[in-house]
Design a protein around this motif. Structure first.
Motif, PDB file in Angstrom:
ATOM      1  N   ASP A 206      -0.793   5.661   6.060  1.00 20.81           N
ATOM      2  CA  ASP A 206      -1.949   6.279   6.792  1.00 20.81           C
ATOM      3  C   ASP A 206      -2.992   5.087   6.627  1.00 20.81           C
ATOM      4  N   THR A 207      -3.353   4.464   7.812  1.00 21.09           N
ATOM      5  CA  THR A 207      -4.200   3.495   7.798  1.00 21.09           C
ATOM      6  C   THR A 207      -5.612   4.039   8.354  1.00 21.09           C
ATOM      7  N   ASP A 208      -6.419   3.550   7.578  1.00 25.58           N
ATOM      8  CA  ASP A 208      -7.930   4.032   8.201  1.00 25.58           C
ATOM      9  C   ASP A 208      -8.778   2.805   8.057  1.00 25.58           C
ATOM     10  N   ALA A 209     -10.429   2.915   8.012  1.00 24.02           N
ATOM     11  CA  ALA A 209     -11.166   1.930   7.853  1.00 24.02           C
ATOM     12  C   ALA A 209     -11.138   1.149   6.587  1.00 24.02           C
ATOM     13  N   THR A 210     -10.731   1.854   5.382  1.00 24.20           N
ATOM     14  CA  THR A 210     -10.803   1.252   4.129  1.00 24.20           C
ATOM     15  C   THR A 210      -9.430   0.410   3.829  1.00 24.20           C
TER      16      THR A 210
ATOM     17  N   THR B  33      -4.882   0.620   4.218  1.00 29.47           N
ATOM     18  CA  THR B  33      -3.591   1.363   4.311  1.00 29.47           C
ATOM     19  C   THR B  33      -3.223   2.163   2.976  1.00 29.47           C
ATOM     20  N   HIS B  34      -3.191   3.434   3.011  1.00 27.48           N
ATOM     21  CA  HIS B  34      -2.877   4.203   2.048  1.00 27.48           C
ATOM     22  C   HIS B  34      -1.492   4.741   1.895  1.00 27.48           C
ATOM     23  N   TRP B  35      -0.639   4.683   0.788  1.00 27.12           N
ATOM     24  CA  TRP B  35       0.709   4.918   0.980  1.00 27.12           C
ATOM     25  C   TRP B  35       0.894   6.287   0.086  1.00 27.12           C
ATOM     26  N   LEU B  36       1.874   7.073   0.346  1.00 34.56           N
ATOM     27  CA  LEU B  36       2.389   8.174  -0.453  1.00 34.56           C
ATOM     28  C   LEU B  36       3.835   8.271  -0.744  1.00 34.56           C
ATOM     29  N   CYS B  37       4.258   8.367  -1.639  1.00 36.86           N
ATOM     30  CA  CYS B  37       5.659   8.329  -1.967  1.00 36.86           C
ATOM     31  C   CYS B  37       6.213   9.666  -1.246  1.00 36.86           C
ATOM     32  N   PRO B  38       7.630   9.647  -1.050  1.00 39.66           N
ATOM     33  CA  PRO B  38       8.056  11.027  -0.452  1.00 39.66           C
ATOM     34  C   PRO B  38       7.682  12.182  -1.013  1.00 39.66           C
ATOM     35  N   GLN B  39       7.713  12.186  -2.598  1.00 39.35           N
ATOM     36  CA  GLN B  39       7.464  13.423  -3.073  1.00 39.35           C
ATOM     37  C   GLN B  39       6.077  13.953  -2.714  1.00 39.35           C
TER      38      GLN B  39
END
Ligand SMILES: [Zn+2]
Length: 61
Positions: free
Chosen positions: A31-35, A37-43
């Motif tokens: 998920d990319t926002d102004a701060t 890219t944020h990543w979440l593992c599948p779980q």
């Protein structure tokens, strides 16, 4: 491809994406926002799917 990809860790649990199998690595959600890219593992992505969907812009539906 001689360059190694940037290290990616799950923002929620700290899981290291480079230790996942190729199949699992593809299931990561970004998920990319102004701060940045944020990543979440599948779980974690599954655990937070409602949050993620709730933040999606309407044109994405
Ligand atoms: Zn996680």
């Amino acid at each position: 491809m001689s360059e190694r990809p940037e290290p990616i860790n799950c923002e929620h649990c700290g899981r290291d994406r480079s230790t996942d199998t190729d199949v699992d690595a593809l299931a990561w959600a970004s998920d990319t926002d102004a701060t940045g890219t944020h990543w979440l593992c599948p779980q974690c992505a599954r655990d937070h799917v409602r949050d993620i969907e709730g933040k999606l812009p309407r044109e994405y539906w």
